[in-house]
Design an enzyme around this catalytic site. Sequence first.
Site, PDB file in Angstrom:
ATOM      1  N   GLU A  59      29.313  37.791  42.630  1.00  0.00           N
ATOM      2  CA  GLU A  59      30.378  38.490  43.354  1.00  0.00           C
ATOM      3  C   GLU A  59      31.645  38.623  42.511  1.00  0.00           C
ATOM      4  OE1 GLU A  59      30.627  36.209  47.060  1.00  0.00           O
ATOM      5  OE2 GLU A  59      29.139  37.548  47.934  1.00  0.00           O
ATOM      6  N   HIS A  96      22.246  39.570  58.713  1.00  0.00           N
ATOM      7  CA  HIS A  96      23.271  40.386  58.069  1.00  0.00           C
ATOM      8  C   HIS A  96      23.609  41.648  58.870  1.00  0.00           C
ATOM      9  CE1 HIS A  96      25.689  41.994  54.797  1.00  0.00           C
ATOM     10  NE2 HIS A  96      25.456  40.927  54.075  1.00  0.00           N
ATOM     11  N   GLU A 149      39.459  30.825  52.323  1.00  0.00           N
ATOM     12  CA  GLU A 149      38.397  31.815  52.434  1.00  0.00           C
ATOM     13  C   GLU A 149      37.389  31.331  53.474  1.00  0.00           C
ATOM     14  OE1 GLU A 149      37.235  33.602  48.839  1.00  0.00           O
ATOM     15  OE2 GLU A 149      35.454  34.543  49.680  1.00  0.00           O
ATOM     16  N   GLU A 194      31.381  31.208  59.346  1.00  0.00           N
ATOM     17  CA  GLU A 194      31.641  32.570  58.879  1.00  0.00           C
ATOM     18  C   GLU A 194      30.813  33.599  59.639  1.00  0.00           C
ATOM     19  OE1 GLU A 194      30.816  33.012  54.700  1.00  0.00           O
ATOM     20  OE2 GLU A 194      31.120  35.180  54.740  1.00  0.00           O
ATOM     21  N   GLU A 213      23.560  23.356  49.745  1.00  0.00           N
ATOM     22  CA  GLU A 213      24.862  23.784  50.260  1.00  0.00           C
ATOM     23  C   GLU A 213      24.686  24.320  51.679  1.00  0.00           C
ATOM     24  OE1 GLU A 213      27.559  26.038  47.586  1.00  0.00           O
ATOM     25  OE2 GLU A 213      27.832  27.436  49.245  1.00  0.00           O
ATOM     26  N   ASP A 263      22.509  34.364  52.992  1.00  0.00           N
ATOM     27  CA  ASP A 263      23.866  33.834  53.066  1.00  0.00           C
ATOM     28  C   ASP A 263      24.211  33.248  54.424  1.00  0.00           C
ATOM     29  OD1 ASP A 263      26.381  33.199  52.373  1.00  0.00           O
ATOM     30  OD2 ASP A 263      27.125  35.231  52.168  1.00  0.00           O
TER      31      ASP A 263
HETATM   32  O1  GCW Z   1      29.049  34.557  51.947  1.00  0.00           O
HETATM   33  C1  GCW Z   1      29.823  34.823  50.931  1.00  0.00           C
HETATM   34  C2  GCW Z   1      31.182  34.750  51.532  1.00  0.00           C
HETATM   35  C3  GCW Z   1      32.207  34.657  50.459  1.00  0.00           C
HETATM   36  C4  GCW Z   1      31.875  33.429  49.608  1.00  0.00           C
HETATM   37  C5  GCW Z   1      30.480  33.609  49.022  1.00  0.00           C
HETATM   38  C6  GCW Z   1      30.031  32.407  48.215  1.00  0.00           C
HETATM   39  C7  GCW Z   1      33.369  31.985  48.459  1.00  0.00           C
HETATM   40  O2  GCW Z   1      31.384  35.881  52.343  1.00  0.00           O
HETATM   41  O3  GCW Z   1      33.467  34.543  51.058  1.00  0.00           O
HETATM   42  O4  GCW Z   1      32.814  33.251  48.590  1.00  0.00           O
HETATM   43  O5  GCW Z   1      29.570  33.757  50.050  1.00  0.00           O
HETATM   44  O6  GCW Z   1      29.367  31.564  48.777  1.00  0.00           O
HETATM   45  O7  GCW Z   1      30.350  32.335  47.051  1.00  0.00           O
END
Ligand code: GCW
Length: 707
Positions: free
Chosen positions: A307, A526, A183, A408, A402, A380
């Site tokens: 999520e 975003h 992922e 990404e 983290e 994110d």
């Molecule tokens: O940003 C999002 C990502 C997901 C990821 C999630 C997370 C692993 O698009 O792919 O899932 O964050 O950090 O849990």
Amino acid sequence: MKTWARGLAGLLLAAALQPAWSAVEDGYELWQRYRALPPVTQSEVLVRALSILPATPMTPTLQAAVAELKRGVAGLTGREPAVSAQLADGALLLATPASAPAGLNLPWAELGREGYLLRSVKLQGRAVTLIAANTDIGLLYGSFAWLRAAQTGADLGKLDLRSAPRLGLRLLNHWDNLDRTVERGYAGASIWDWWKLPDIRDARYVDYARANASLGINGTVLNNVNAKADSLTAPFLAKAAALADVFRPYGIRVYLSARFSAPVELGGLKTADPLDPAVRAWWKAKADEIYRRIPDFGGFLVKANSEGQPGPQDYGRNHADGANMLAEALTPHGGVVMWRAFVYAPDAGDRAKQGYAEFQPLDGRFAPNVMVQVKNGAIDFQPREPFHPLLGAMPKTPLALELQITKEYLGFSTHLVYLGPLFEEVLRTDTQRPSGVTVAGQLTAMAGVANIGTDRNWCGSHFDCANWYAFGRLAWNADLHASDLAREWVMQTFTAKPGAVDSIVSMMTASREAVVDYMTPLGLHHLMGTGHHHGPAPWVDNLERADWNPVYFHRAGRDGIGFDRSPRGSNATAQYAPGWAARLARPETTPEEWLLWFHHLPWDYRLASGRTLWAELVARYDRGVASVVDMRARWATLQADIDPVRHADVTAYLAVQEAEARWWRDACLAYFQSASGLPLPPGVRPPERSLNDYKALRFNFAPGRGG
Ligand code: GCW
């Protein structure tokens, strides 16, 4: 001279002037290439590393240290040092308190369990280099540090260097699935060949461990936080145990992401309620089983109620209830739980506020072996985010930061974006809780979402390996500077030629600001395409959840642009320490780089540059593209300094980056112009294509979505 002889002489001369590039510069060796040093440095290394005198007893970790020193010196000088029990001039002396020669007075206590000391000393009349540590892992770290010093121009005759990590846990998080998809991975498949494990142990696992140990990374979470319960079954535990065996000599512990509903899925229980005694018993038994196979297992990483992942809230419990149950199962074995704070519920208001809202009230309610793992920003991993308000707001809870090493949201592995400056910016920010305590000062651990895969160069591009490097080095010592780390990395990875080093370092340090400018300047965030997150799509407004849509985040319209998180808006600013909250409440006192993160402002709002917001936005997009054009030009001048294969690889990637930077700029300006209704400032190049053209682009097979 005969013509043919002249021709031959010319060829020979040309060959002699041409640097002798090794045939295998494919990036596999990372920053551990150990290629021949220039003659002067080479002889310096030679005098200092004639022999190696290891500490005793000879553990597997010490064997790894000696092997690395031999490999390194042999590569750098062409001569492998002998391993000897004699103290001689030019010896590298590896010493622990138990094996150190009598009379050696060293600050052992300050080195802690993992730290090391490098010092040039005279012992019994002999000039030796001391690599000293309390443990064999400290000696391995010290050996890597000596090799780094040898390659980065340190005076090896006058070494006096001491280093110990402040954070006990420095981890990679792999978002690797059991079917080997990754992922958000852009470097091929997962390096964990689950199918062939445990019997077949790929040689890459050792090289992975060497690379990580050279940085001081001491833990790895093997599987995706979007976890399958299968990773906790006996066959997969045997596979994880095989990896743990390979990594152990390098000081790296194995951790697993745990699926919260595993007691239901694997144990056949009716519930995964953390307060249910049967559920608690299941986890205890599972932890016992894991430790029977992996005695030094690190612990669990958990993504819960986020999520779509299961979690304690499914049973009316909170995050502390869930985390503490797992902590209880791990406590007898010394394991830890890293519980992620990345949560956001549908339609619960400003998404940026949700992590803090759910977690801050639980401060003090977590078991001592639970850490709350917080992303650097509240949304994110965007190209730039203000620091997460939870950092500093949970004084009674150990926090792990983290960071995302995999890119990404930053152009995948084709864009050259050095993340050292991003990491440094976050770590150095003063949380004002209390004043002067930086984000780094609030941490117990650091985790980086890995960018590693089966690509020959590990990370999908040569330069992306610098992000792995910078993460690891900063996790060891958050006071290091991103630009110094870039320099170290370049000297070990590409060349030590001063002019070339300077050029590459300046490309790298400028690259982060460049990507912010061509993707999301002035605090925008975003704006990317749906699902795969590739490319610009600020127009998207039709996704099921409001906070999945770019329009939710930028709020551009005739009246202006930006998300009002001030007290007049969502009041997310109130989640920060009072000093920050006051500063962020007003646009005039908000750092310009975060402006539209916190404020919705009219297009004619004036910025420090004297430009209107609209003109500034356009200028920033242009500046981002110009910066990539400049990077390409710089790289082109380095052809003679870099081996041809890697030079060509980077050249090709930079061309992609320039095209995509233009695409970001053009698509965003086309869209924001449609929102503002304003003409482009005079002299500004109009977007190459129409807004509808950009909207029509589809990327159905973009990498990284995992399984
Ligand atoms: O940003 C999002 C990502 C997901 C990821 C999630 C997370 C692993 O698009 O792919 O899932 O964050 O950090 O849990």
